[in-house]
Design a protein around this motif. Structure first.
Motif, PDB file in Angstrom:
ATOM      1  N   ASP A   3       0.861  -1.180   0.000  1.00 35.97           N
ATOM      2  CA  ASP A   3       0.000   0.000   0.000  1.00 35.97           C
ATOM      3  C   ASP A   3       0.900   1.234   0.000  1.00 35.97           C
ATOM      4  N   ASP A   4       0.531   2.235  -0.785  1.00 37.27           N
ATOM      5  CA  ASP A   4       1.393   3.421  -0.896  1.00 37.27           C
ATOM      6  C   ASP A   4       1.089   4.494   0.151  1.00 37.27           C
ATOM      7  N   ASP A   5       0.157   4.231   1.054  1.00 35.36           N
ATOM      8  CA  ASP A   5      -0.138   5.160   2.156  1.00 35.36           C
ATOM      9  C   ASP A   5       0.624   4.679   3.391  1.00 35.36           C
ATOM     10  N   PRO A   6       1.706   5.383   3.787  1.00 28.29           N
ATOM     11  CA  PRO A   6       2.551   4.875   4.877  1.00 28.29           C
ATOM     12  C   PRO A   6       1.817   4.739   6.207  1.00 28.29           C
ATOM     13  N   ASP A   7       0.947   5.684   6.552  1.00 24.79           N
ATOM     14  CA  ASP A   7       0.230   5.606   7.829  1.00 24.79           C
ATOM     15  C   ASP A   7      -0.705   4.403   7.850  1.00 24.79           C
ATOM     16  N   PHE A   8      -1.462   4.227   6.771  1.00 20.50           N
ATOM     17  CA  PHE A   8      -2.380   3.096   6.680  1.00 20.50           C
ATOM     18  C   PHE A   8      -1.601   1.784   6.723  1.00 20.50           C
ATOM     19  N   ARG A   9      -0.492   1.747   5.963  1.00 23.15           N
ATOM     20  CA  ARG A   9       0.320   0.533   5.878  1.00 23.15           C
ATOM     21  C   ARG A   9       0.873   0.153   7.249  1.00 23.15           C
ATOM     22  N   GLU A  10       1.428   1.128   7.950  1.00 26.10           N
ATOM     23  CA  GLU A  10       2.015   0.844   9.263  1.00 26.10           C
ATOM     24  C   GLU A  10       0.945   0.400  10.259  1.00 26.10           C
ATOM     25  N   GLY A  11      -0.230   1.047  10.194  1.00 28.29           N
ATOM     26  CA  GLY A  11      -1.313   0.666  11.097  1.00 28.29           C
ATOM     27  C   GLY A  11      -1.780  -0.758  10.850  1.00 28.29           C
ATOM     28  N   LEU A  12      -1.839  -1.137   9.588  1.00 30.39           N
ATOM     29  CA  LEU A  12      -2.298  -2.477   9.237  1.00 30.39           C
ATOM     30  C   LEU A  12      -1.267  -3.535   9.634  1.00 30.39           C
ATOM     31  N   VAL A  13       0.000  -3.217   9.432  1.00 30.01           N
ATOM     32  CA  VAL A  13       1.059  -4.145   9.854  1.00 30.01           C
ATOM     33  C   VAL A  13       0.977  -4.363  11.361  1.00 30.01           C
ATOM     34  N   TRP A  14       0.786  -3.271  12.102  1.00 28.52           N
ATOM     35  CA  TRP A  14       0.671  -3.393  13.568  1.00 28.52           C
ATOM     36  C   TRP A  14      -0.518  -4.268  13.941  1.00 28.52           C
ATOM     37  N   LEU A  15      -1.665  -4.039  13.283  1.00 27.36           N
ATOM     38  CA  LEU A  15      -2.868  -4.815  13.579  1.00 27.36           C
ATOM     39  C   LEU A  15      -2.622  -6.308  13.338  1.00 27.36           C
ATOM     40  N   LEU A  16      -2.087  -6.647  12.181  1.00 27.16           N
ATOM     41  CA  LEU A  16      -1.902  -8.053  11.831  1.00 27.16           C
ATOM     42  C   LEU A  16      -0.895  -8.732  12.754  1.00 27.16           C
ATOM     43  N   GLU A  17       0.190  -8.026  13.045  1.00 32.16           N
ATOM     44  CA  GLU A  17       1.200  -8.631  13.923  1.00 32.16           C
ATOM     45  C   GLU A  17       0.673  -8.769  15.348  1.00 32.16           C
ATOM     46  N   VAL A  48      -1.272 -12.048   0.193  1.00 31.69           N
ATOM     47  CA  VAL A  48      -0.900 -10.690  -0.223  1.00 31.69           C
ATOM     48  C   VAL A  48      -2.103  -9.769  -0.058  1.00 31.69           C
ATOM     49  N   LEU A  49      -1.923  -8.710   0.723  1.00 35.95           N
ATOM     50  CA  LEU A  49      -2.915  -7.638   0.828  1.00 35.95           C
ATOM     51  C   LEU A  49      -2.468  -6.543  -0.129  1.00 35.95           C
ATOM     52  N   LEU A  50      -3.315  -6.221  -1.095  1.00 39.51           N
ATOM     53  CA  LEU A  50      -2.902  -5.354  -2.192  1.00 39.51           C
ATOM     54  C   LEU A  50      -3.894  -4.207  -2.359  1.00 39.51           C
ATOM     55  N   ASP A  51      -3.391  -2.976  -2.158  1.00 40.83           N
ATOM     56  CA  ASP A  51      -4.254  -1.807  -2.386  1.00 40.83           C
ATOM     57  C   ASP A  51      -4.529  -1.702  -3.880  1.00 40.83           C
ATOM     58  N   ILE A  52      -5.771  -1.400  -4.238  1.00 41.50           N
ATOM     59  CA  ILE A  52      -6.122  -1.406  -5.656  1.00 41.50           C
ATOM     60  C   ILE A  52      -5.630  -0.151  -6.374  1.00 41.50           C
ATOM     61  N   ARG A  53      -5.574   0.996  -5.630  1.00 41.55           N
ATOM     62  CA  ARG A  53      -5.124   2.248  -6.242  1.00 41.55           C
ATOM     63  C   ARG A  53      -3.755   2.626  -5.704  1.00 41.55           C
ATOM     64  N   MET A  54      -2.737   2.485  -6.551  1.00 37.98           N
ATOM     65  CA  MET A  54      -1.378   2.885  -6.180  1.00 37.98           C
ATOM     66  C   MET A  54      -0.713   3.506  -7.399  1.00 37.98           C
ATOM     67  N   PRO A  56       3.369   4.257  -8.972  1.00 40.11           N
ATOM     68  CA  PRO A  56       3.010   4.313 -10.395  1.00 40.11           C
ATOM     69  C   PRO A  56       2.366   3.018 -10.908  1.00 40.11           C
ATOM     70  N   LEU A  57       2.474   1.930 -10.124  1.00 41.74           N
ATOM     71  CA  LEU A  57       1.924   0.646 -10.570  1.00 41.74           C
ATOM     72  C   LEU A  57       0.681   0.334  -9.743  1.00 41.74           C
ATOM     73  N   SER A  58      -0.461   0.238 -10.383  1.00 39.50           N
ATOM     74  CA  SER A  58      -1.705  -0.003  -9.649  1.00 39.50           C
ATOM     75  C   SER A  58      -1.732  -1.417  -9.070  1.00 39.50           C
ATOM     76  N   GLY A  59      -2.662  -1.627  -8.143  1.00 45.06           N
ATOM     77  CA  GLY A  59      -2.832  -2.956  -7.576  1.00 45.06           C
ATOM     78  C   GLY A  59      -3.239  -3.974  -8.620  1.00 45.06           C
ATOM     79  N   LEU A  60      -4.102  -3.554  -9.566  1.00 47.59           N
ATOM     80  CA  LEU A  60      -4.532  -4.467 -10.625  1.00 47.59           C
ATOM     81  C   LEU A  60      -3.366  -4.858 -11.518  1.00 47.59           C
TER      82      LEU A  60
END
Length: 199
Positions: A3-17, A48-54, A56-60
């Motif tokens: 995911d290209d949003d660092p805050d969201f990414r870090e929060g999700l990593v914390w949640l999963l761990e 793999v958790l993949l954000d759909i909108r990123m 330069p390379l999109s999730g799709l």
């Protein structure tokens, strides 16, 4: 987690761990694919958790490249409200599932855990398939002949007549085949071969 949003990414990593799910993260699909190509990220069993909108390379686009690499593990898309149609199309194209942001933490963890269990089952299925392929390859030419007859539902006496051997010899080969393939009956063997996609 890609995911290209660092805050969201870090929060999700914390949640999963915090739920006992070891997690690695990348800031974009290009970085994740580069890690796969370089070997720094092994292809061990993973979701793999993949954000759909990123950019330069999109999730799709990342997903399409994963498919081209024959990526075997589940891909779960994370999507905003406006991208649900794309996520549904991705699921039809082989993605595991998608989750619309914002989502409940427990729902995300449940979906990741379900995908992880499916990945573990896939590994076990492939290991069993490989073991069965090796066991089939190790059969003698005569055992393979007897096996073909057994799978056609023929009785020992008919098999003996077809192959021009004694019925006792057929019984001996049949017992050896079942032992080598680790099955208890012809029905069990047929079910297992069918489930594993082996002829």
């Amino acid at each position: 987690m890609v995911d290209d949003d660092p805050d969201f990414r870090e929060g999700l990593v914390w949640l999963l761990e915090s739920r006992g799910l070891p997690t690695r993260s990348w800031a974009g699909g290009d970085a994740f694919l580069q890690a796969l190509h370089s070997g720094t990220q092994t292809r061990e069993c993973a979701v793999v958790l993949l954000d759909i909108r990123m950019e330069p390379l999109s999730g799709l686009a990342t997903f399409e490249q994963l498919k081209a690499l024959a990526w075997p593990w589940p891909v779960l898309f994370l999507t905003g409200h406006g991208d649900v149609g794309m996520a549904v199309a991705a699921v039809k194209n082989g993605a595991w599932d998608f989750l619309e942001k914002p989502f409940q933490n427990n729902l995300l963890v449940d979906k990741v855990e379900a995908a992880r269990l499916a990945a573990v089952e896939l590994v076990q299925h492939e290991q069993e398939r490989l073991r069965m392929q090796q066991a089939l390859a190790a059969l003698s030419a005569r055992e393979r002949e007897v096996l073909r007859e057994v799978l056609q539902g023929h009785y020992n006496k008919n098999i003996a007549d077809h192959l021009g051997i004694a019925q006792r010899t057929v019984e001996f080969h049949r017992a050896n085949i079942f032992e080598k393939l680790q099955v208890g009956s012809a029905v069990d063997l047929a079910h297992r071969l069918g489930r594993l996609g082996l002829e």
